[in-house]
Write a protein that holds these residues in place. Structure first.
Motif, PDB file in Angstrom:
ATOM      1  N   ASN A 241       0.840  -1.188   0.000  1.00 29.11           N
ATOM      2  CA  ASN A 241       0.000   0.000   0.000  1.00 29.11           C
ATOM      3  C   ASN A 241       0.880   1.244   0.000  1.00 29.11           C
ATOM      4  N   THR A 242       0.338   2.346  -0.496  1.00 25.34           N
ATOM      5  CA  THR A 242       1.170   3.537  -0.685  1.00 25.34           C
ATOM      6  C   THR A 242       1.661   4.145   0.629  1.00 25.34           C
ATOM      7  N   ASP A 243       1.041   3.796   1.769  1.00 21.03           N
ATOM      8  CA  ASP A 243       1.565   4.314   3.027  1.00 21.03           C
ATOM      9  C   ASP A 243       2.868   3.631   3.427  1.00 21.03           C
ATOM     10  N   SER A 244       3.285   2.621   2.672  1.00 18.09           N
ATOM     11  CA  SER A 244       4.575   1.975   2.925  1.00 18.09           C
ATOM     12  C   SER A 244       5.718   2.654   2.158  1.00 18.09           C
ATOM     13  N   TYR A 245       5.386   3.617   1.319  1.00 16.48           N
ATOM     14  CA  TYR A 245       6.410   4.309   0.521  1.00 16.48           C
ATOM     15  C   TYR A 245       7.127   5.329   1.412  1.00 16.48           C
ATOM     16  N   ASN A 246       8.354   5.046   1.796  1.00 15.14           N
ATOM     17  CA  ASN A 246       9.031   5.923   2.753  1.00 15.14           C
ATOM     18  C   ASN A 246      10.165   6.744   2.141  1.00 15.14           C
ATOM     19  N   VAL A 247      10.345   6.676   0.820  1.00 16.08           N
ATOM     20  CA  VAL A 247      11.311   7.549   0.154  1.00 16.08           C
ATOM     21  C   VAL A 247      10.546   8.741  -0.411  1.00 16.08           C
ATOM     22  N   ILE A 248      10.918   9.938   0.006  1.00 17.18           N
ATOM     23  CA  ILE A 248      10.231  11.148  -0.432  1.00 17.18           C
ATOM     24  C   ILE A 248      11.145  11.912  -1.389  1.00 17.18           C
ATOM     25  N   LEU A 249      10.713  12.020  -2.644  1.00 13.03           N
ATOM     26  CA  LEU A 249      11.473  12.724  -3.671  1.00 13.03           C
ATOM     27  C   LEU A 249      10.969  14.156  -3.755  1.00 13.03           C
ATOM     28  N   ASN A 250      11.757  15.098  -3.269  1.00 18.89           N
ATOM     29  CA  ASN A 250      11.397  16.510  -3.302  1.00 18.89           C
ATOM     30  C   ASN A 250      11.968  17.142  -4.565  1.00 18.89           C
ATOM     31  N   LEU A 251      11.102  17.692  -5.400  1.00 22.94           N
ATOM     32  CA  LEU A 251      11.543  18.285  -6.655  1.00 22.94           C
ATOM     33  C   LEU A 251      12.187  19.633  -6.369  1.00 22.94           C
ATOM     34  N   GLY A 252      13.505  19.702  -6.609  1.00 27.79           N
ATOM     35  CA  GLY A 252      14.275  20.873  -6.231  1.00 27.79           C
ATOM     36  C   GLY A 252      14.454  21.869  -7.354  1.00 27.79           C
ATOM     37  N   ALA A 253      15.309  22.847  -7.087  1.00 27.37           N
ATOM     38  CA  ALA A 253      15.537  23.947  -8.018  1.00 27.37           C
ATOM     39  C   ALA A 253      16.489  23.540  -9.134  1.00 27.37           C
ATOM     40  N   GLU A 254      16.600  24.411 -10.133  1.00 23.99           N
ATOM     41  CA  GLU A 254      17.535  24.201 -11.247  1.00 23.99           C
ATOM     42  C   GLU A 254      18.943  24.045 -10.698  1.00 23.99           C
ATOM     43  N   ALA A 255      19.628  23.007 -11.138  1.00 21.19           N
ATOM     44  CA  ALA A 255      20.951  22.697 -10.605  1.00 21.19           C
ATOM     45  C   ALA A 255      22.053  23.378 -11.397  1.00 21.19           C
ATOM     46  N   VAL A 256      23.167  23.623 -10.721  1.00 21.78           N
ATOM     47  CA  VAL A 256      24.380  24.079 -11.389  1.00 21.78           C
ATOM     48  C   VAL A 256      25.222  22.842 -11.655  1.00 21.78           C
ATOM     49  N   ILE A 257      25.388  22.507 -12.927  1.00 22.27           N
ATOM     50  CA  ILE A 257      26.100  21.285 -13.297  1.00 22.27           C
ATOM     51  C   ILE A 257      27.576  21.597 -13.474  1.00 22.27           C
ATOM     52  N   PRO A 258      28.466  20.830 -12.839  1.00 23.14           N
ATOM     53  CA  PRO A 258      29.905  21.049 -13.018  1.00 23.14           C
ATOM     54  C   PRO A 258      30.287  20.990 -14.489  1.00 23.14           C
ATOM     55  N   GLU A 259      31.234  21.824 -14.885  1.00 23.31           N
ATOM     56  CA  GLU A 259      31.598  21.908 -16.298  1.00 23.31           C
ATOM     57  C   GLU A 259      32.718  20.961 -16.685  1.00 23.31           C
ATOM     58  N   SER A 260      33.570  20.603 -15.756  1.00 20.95           N
ATOM     59  CA  SER A 260      34.760  19.832 -16.093  1.00 20.95           C
ATOM     60  C   SER A 260      34.634  18.405 -15.620  1.00 20.95           C
ATOM     61  N   GLU A 261      35.082  17.482 -16.450  1.00 17.08           N
ATOM     62  CA  GLU A 261      35.097  16.073 -16.060  1.00 17.08           C
ATOM     63  C   GLU A 261      36.090  15.822 -14.930  1.00 17.08           C
ATOM     64  N   THR A 262      36.996  16.783 -14.691  1.00 20.97           N
ATOM     65  CA  THR A 262      37.983  16.609 -13.629  1.00 20.97           C
ATOM     66  C   THR A 262      37.442  17.042 -12.281  1.00 20.97           C
ATOM     67  N   ALA A 263      36.233  17.648 -12.276  1.00 15.91           N
ATOM     68  CA  ALA A 263      35.647  18.074 -11.014  1.00 15.91           C
ATOM     69  C   ALA A 263      35.362  16.853 -10.155  1.00 15.91           C
ATOM     70  N   PRO A 264      35.682  16.909  -8.861  1.00 13.76           N
ATOM     71  CA  PRO A 264      35.472  15.736  -8.002  1.00 13.76           C
ATOM     72  C   PRO A 264      34.001  15.436  -7.818  1.00 13.76           C
ATOM     73  N   ALA A 265      33.672  14.157  -7.776  1.00 15.85           N
ATOM     74  CA  ALA A 265      32.286  13.757  -7.542  1.00 15.85           C
ATOM     75  C   ALA A 265      31.918  14.060  -6.101  1.00 15.85           C
ATOM     76  N   GLN A 266      30.680  14.441  -5.888  1.00 21.04           N
ATOM     77  CA  GLN A 266      30.219  14.711  -4.548  1.00 21.04           C
ATOM     78  C   GLN A 266      30.106  13.423  -3.762  1.00 21.04           C
ATOM     79  N   THR A 267      30.521  13.475  -2.521  1.00 24.45           N
ATOM     80  CA  THR A 267      30.263  12.375  -1.616  1.00 24.45           C
ATOM     81  C   THR A 267      28.914  12.609  -0.966  1.00 24.45           C
ATOM     82  N   ASP A 268      28.415  11.560  -0.278  1.00 21.71           N
ATOM     83  CA  ASP A 268      27.110  11.700   0.366  1.00 21.71           C
ATOM     84  C   ASP A 268      27.101  12.859   1.349  1.00 21.71           C
ATOM     85  N   SER A 269      28.220  13.047   2.073  1.00 23.68           N
ATOM     86  CA  SER A 269      28.256  14.102   3.083  1.00 23.68           C
ATOM     87  C   SER A 269      28.313  15.484   2.468  1.00 23.68           C
TER      88      SER A 269
END
Length: 308
Positions: A241-269
Motif C-alpha cells: 500500500n502507498t503508506d509503505s512508501y518511505n522515500v520522499i522525492l522533493n523536486l528541487g531547483a535548477e541545478a548548477v552542473i559542473p563543467e569539467s570532467e575533472t571536477a570531483p564527484a560529490q560524496t554523500d556528506s
C-alpha cells in the motif's frame, strides 16, 4: 541547577524519540535540462555527479513473498534527477550472478505523485520494472497498476532505458516520462468504487514531492528470484500500500552542473541536494537543538558565577 539539568535531560529524550520515530528518507532532486544526459546505461555525464542518491542495503529494506536469500540481498546505488520531461534514474546494481534474459534480474521503482494515491487504493502505486534483456544493452521495461488489466504489466514504450554489464553486476539508466508517472487515465479504486482521476491534479514543479519505493528482484540461473527487497516503512516489504512508501522525492531547483570532467564527484556528506538516508534531516535538527541547549546552560552557569 538540578531542576535545570533534569529539564534538559527530558528535552533530549524527547528529541531522541522524535528522531527514531520517523523512518522517512528525504531526497532533494536537482532539476536539470533535458539535453545534458544521454541514455546509454552509463553515468559519465556531469549531471549525475550532483544527483540525489540512496543505497539499498539489508538495513534499510524489507523482503516479501519469502524470497529473502541473504547472499542475494546486495547493494543497489540509486541516483535520481528530474527535468521537464520526467524523472531520470540511474541504478548501479551489485550482482554476483547476473542473468540478462529479461526475466530473472530486475530493478524497480514505484511512485505516488504528491501522495495523491491513498493507502486504500487497491491498485497501489505507479510501478516501473526494468529487466536487462539481452547482450545488446536492451531493457525490458514494463509499467503496472494503471487499471485492473495492467496489474501484471504492460510494455512501457515511452521509457528511454539502457543497461550495461559491469565488473560487479550491471547498471540501468532511464528517463521515465511524466505522462506515465501521472497517467491521466489512471483512476483510483477505494472500497470497490472509482474516484476522479487524482493524478491529473499533480503538477511537476519545484517544491512538489513524490513518495516512492525502490525495489530489487535478484535471481540466478536456477531461480527466477532468490531475494526481493525494497525500501519501505518499518522495513516491512509485504505491504505494498502507498503508506509503505518511505522515500520522499522533493523536486528541487535548477541545478548548477559542473563543467569539467575533472571536477570531483560529490560524496554523500557533501551533497547539498540530498538527505543521507543514514543521517536524515530530522536528526540534524535534533543535534542542532541539543547544541543550543548546551550553549544556553553554559551561558547561564557563567552568568551565575559572575554574580557571586
Amino acid at each position: 541547577m538540578k531542576k535545570l539539568l533534569f529539564i534538559i535531560s527530558a528535552i533530549m529524550m524527547c528529541l531522541t524519540v522524535t528522531a527514531s520515530a520517523d523512518d522517512k528518507i528525504n531526497l532533494d532532486l536537482p532539476h536539470i535540462p533535458d539535453n545534458v544526459i544521454v541514455i546509454d546505461g552509463e553515468s559519465t555525464e556531469m549531471a549525475w555527479k550532483i544527483a540525489s542518491n540512496i543505497t539499498l542495503t539489508k538495513e534499510n529494506t524489507g523482503t516479501w513473498a519469502d524470497m529473502e536469500s541473504e547472499e542475494h540481498i546486495l547493494p543497489v546505488d540509486t541516483y535520481l534527477l528530474w527535468s521537464d520531461k520526467g524523472i531520470y534514474v540511474y541504478a548501479d546494481v551489485t550482482d554476483n550472478d547476473p542473468v540478462f534474459n529479461g526475466a530473472n534480474d530486475c530493478f524497480e521503482i514505484s511512485f505516488n505523485p504528491g501522495g495523491l494515491i491513498p493507502k486504500e487504493d487497491k491498485l497501489q502505486g505507479m510501478f516501473f520494472m526494468f529487466w536487462p534483456a539481452d547482450e545488446e544493452g536492451n531493457v525490458k521495461c514494463t509499467r503496472h497498476n494503471i487499471d485492473e488489466d495492467s496489474l501484471s504489466g504492460i510494455d512501457a514504450y515511452d521509457v528511454e532505458t539502457k543497461y550495461k554489464p559491469t565488473d560487479k553486476g550491471w547498471t540501468i539508466e532511464a528517463l521515465i516520462p511524466w505522462h506515465y508517472i501521472c497517467d491521466e487515465n489512471r483512476e483510483v479504486y477505494i472500497n470497490r468504487r472509482l474516484t476522479d482521476n487524482l493524478l491529473a491534479d499533480f503538477e511537476h514543479k519545484e517544491g512538489a514531492f513524490i513518495a516512492a519505493t525502490v525495489c530489487r528482484l535478484n535471481g540466478d540461473e536456477d531461480s527466477q528470484y532468490c531475494a526481493v527487497y525494497r525500501t519501505c516503512t518499518n522495513n516491512y516489504g509485504a505491504n505494498f500500500n502507498t503508506d509503505s512508501y518511505n522515500v520522499i522525492l522533493n523536486l528541487g531547483a535548477e541545478a548548477v552542473i559542473p563543467e569539467s570532467e575533472t571536477a570531483p564527484a560529490q560524496t554523500d556528506s557533501e551533497q547539498s541536494n540530498s538527505s543521507d538516508s543514514s543521517f536524515p534531516s530530522f536528526i540534524i535538527i535534533a543535534a542542532v537543538s541539543a547544541a543550543v541547549i548546551v550553549i544556553a546552560v553554559f551561558v547561564i552557569i557563567r552568568i551565575k558565577k559572575s554574580k557571586k
